[in-house]
Design an enzyme around this catalytic site. Structure first.
Site, PDB file in Angstrom:
ATOM      1  CG  ASP A  10      -0.225   0.056   2.558  1.00  0.00           C
ATOM      2  OD1 ASP A  10       0.957  -0.357   2.629  1.00  0.00           O
ATOM      3  OD2 ASP A  10      -0.831   0.543   3.547  1.00  0.00           O
ATOM      4  CG  ASP A  15       4.046   0.036   1.669  1.00  0.00           C
ATOM      5  OD1 ASP A  15       3.524  -1.062   1.877  1.00  0.00           O
ATOM      6  OD2 ASP A  15       3.831   1.031   2.395  1.00  0.00           O
ATOM      7  CG  ASN A  40       0.530   3.449   4.301  1.00  0.00           C
ATOM      8  OD1 ASN A  40       0.325   3.390   5.507  1.00  0.00           O
ATOM      9  ND2 ASN A  40       1.520   2.814   3.711  1.00  0.00           N
ATOM     10  CB  THR A 126       4.686  -4.215   2.924  1.00  0.00           C
ATOM     11  OG1 THR A 126       4.302  -3.684   1.640  1.00  0.00           O
ATOM     12  CG2 THR A 126       5.836  -5.187   2.765  1.00  0.00           C
ATOM     13  CG  PHE A 168      -1.566   1.632   9.525  1.00  0.00           C
ATOM     14  CD1 PHE A 168      -2.540   2.594   9.750  1.00  0.00           C
ATOM     15  CD2 PHE A 168      -1.398   1.171   8.215  1.00  0.00           C
ATOM     16  CE1 PHE A 168      -3.319   3.098   8.709  1.00  0.00           C
ATOM     17  CE2 PHE A 168      -2.166   1.660   7.175  1.00  0.00           C
ATOM     18  CZ  PHE A 168      -3.126   2.630   7.418  1.00  0.00           C
ATOM     19  CG  ASN A 169       0.534  -2.817   7.549  1.00  0.00           C
ATOM     20  OD1 ASN A 169       0.091  -1.796   7.031  1.00  0.00           O
ATOM     21  ND2 ASN A 169       1.780  -3.220   7.394  1.00  0.00           N
ATOM     22  CG  HIS A 242       7.384   0.580   9.665  1.00  0.00           C
ATOM     23  ND1 HIS A 242       7.493   0.384  11.022  1.00  0.00           N
ATOM     24  CD2 HIS A 242       6.969   1.862   9.513  1.00  0.00           C
ATOM     25  CE1 HIS A 242       7.141   1.490  11.665  1.00  0.00           C
ATOM     26  NE2 HIS A 242       6.822   2.400  10.767  1.00  0.00           N
ATOM     27  CG  ASP A 243       6.073  -1.624   4.644  1.00  0.00           C
ATOM     28  OD1 ASP A 243       5.702  -2.170   5.700  1.00  0.00           O
ATOM     29  OD2 ASP A 243       5.364  -0.805   4.024  1.00  0.00           O
TER      30      ASP A 243
HETATM   31  C1  BDR Z   1       3.047   0.003   8.574  1.00  0.00           C
HETATM   32  O1  BDR Z   1       1.962   0.907   8.364  1.00  0.00           O
HETATM   33  C2  BDR Z   1       2.223   1.768   7.293  1.00  0.00           C
HETATM   34  O2  BDR Z   1       2.086   3.078   7.714  1.00  0.00           O
HETATM   35  C3  BDR Z   1       3.613   1.461   6.798  1.00  0.00           C
HETATM   36  O3  BDR Z   1       3.643   1.470   5.375  1.00  0.00           O
HETATM   37  C4  BDR Z   1       3.911   0.078   7.339  1.00  0.00           C
HETATM   38  O4  BDR Z   1       3.517  -0.940   6.444  1.00  0.00           O
HETATM   39  C5  BDR Z   1       3.755   0.363   9.866  1.00  0.00           C
HETATM   40  O5  BDR Z   1       2.875   0.300  10.938  1.00  0.00           O
HETATM   41 CA    CA Z   2       2.894  -0.481   4.188  1.00  0.00          CA
END
Ligand code: BDR
Ligand code: CA
Length: 315
Positions: A10, A15, A40, A126, A168-169, A242-243
């Site tokens: 996303d 990502d 996102n 991701t 978040f994810n 993160h990703d």
């Molecule tokens: C995840 O949430 C999104 O904001 C980032 O792309 C990542 O995949 C981190 O919590």
């Molecule tokens: Ca992401």
């Protein structure tokens, strides 16, 4: 042998950088498709951002598909407050030449898995897990075709970044996460406990900026944008990247440490919805279903990323 992967994402700055990392690694990875999902930012932006990354990487051979525009049950929650209006603020935007495939991402995932041998394809999600879970729900026979799922999602010691208990994810589509974590195939989960260790510090961004190709410039710009928000939020030296932990693990597993345990998803509680209950000490008696990654060699990670971005040349 190359690992055959589908990246489900996303974009999102992190990502997008993950896509560049994968697309610069053709010796190890066969990226058979990029599928996009709402997360996102809305779907029409995530698919466009993915296509821009294919252009920057010079990889018109990798097809991009748009998938689900909403989570399975809940309304969509986006994160423009973190990623900016476009999702990849900080990069110089342009109209991508890479076309969008007409097939729906979920159909692409199902068709590709059905055509494959058992345990042949690795999924690299991701974003929210909506596309993957929808494919599993629609045609459960695809699950056996998966070699492993290397995903970004969840939090244990770090706590949540979207609610006090949820990352978040997982929070955006907890029902989808519940389906994926109970699918029975090997899962490697990169949660905030590890991603918060790979900080995009000013020095690391400067080394990427010094590479002087378009993809590296876009990466440095995105990291600078991302860092502004996250440095304030976490009081850290830079944004957690993160990703890209997912593809970095595929390329250099030795950078990471983890533990095989049970991870269950909270799908009901209004207070802790989207929480990943990571049974690190094996107290629940529930069967182990995932590797929870908790540590990374952050310098090694940035060396890998910077080295791969250096491979791009502008045409
Ligand atoms: C995840 O949430 C999104 O904001 C980032 O792309 C990542 O995949 C981190 O919590
Ligand atoms: Ca992401």
């Amino acid at each position: 042998m190359k690992e055959r992967i589908i990246i489900d994402c996303d974009p999102g700055q992190d990502d997008a950088i993950n896509l560049l990392l994968a697309l610069s690694s053709p010796d190890e990875l066969d990226v058979i498709g990029i599928t996009t999902v709402a997360g996102n930012v809305p779907l029409q932006l995530t698919e466009r951002n993915a296509r821009m990354m294919c252009d920057l990487a010079g990889r018109s051979d990798v097809p991009v598909f748009a998938g689900c525009s909403h989570p399975m049950v809940r309304p969509l929650k986006t994160a423009e407050n973190v990623h900016g209006k476009t999702g990849i603020d900080g990069a110089e935007l342009f109209e991508p030449r890479q076309p969008l495939e007409s097939r729906h991402a979920v159909d692409f995932i199902i068709d590709t898995l059905l055509d494959a041998d058992d345990a042949a394809i690795t999924l690299v999600p991701t974003g929210p897990l909506t596309n993957i879970a929808t494919a599993f729900h629609r045609n459960p026979s695809v699950i056996a075709k998966i070699k492993r799922i290397v995903l970004m999602g969840g939090a244990m010691r770090e706590g949540g970044n979207t609610t006090p208990s949820a990352e978040f994810n997982i929070f955006v589509d907890p029902q989808a996460a519940g389906i994926v974590f109970s699918c029975g195939r090997p899962i490697i989960a990169m949660g905030l406990d590890v991603t918060h260790q790979v900080l995009a510090t000013a020095g690391r961004i400067a080394r990427i900026k010094a590479l002087r190709n378009r993809a590296a410039r876009a990466t440095a710009g995105m990291l600078e944008f991302f860092s502004r928000h996250d440095s304030t939020k976490y009081g850290a030296d830079g944004a957690p990247l993160h990703d890209p932990c997912t593809v970095a693990l595929l390329l250099k597993p030795g950078l990471f440490s983890g533990k095989h345990c049970n991870i269950a998803i909270e799908t009901q509680s209004p207070l802790t919805l989207g929480h990943t209950a990571v049974d690190f000490w094996g107290v629940s008696g529930r069967p182990k279903n995932a590797d929870w990654i908790y540590a990374v060699d952050a310098d090694g990670f940035y060396e890998l990323l910077t080295g791969r971005l250096a491979r791009f040349s502008d045409r």
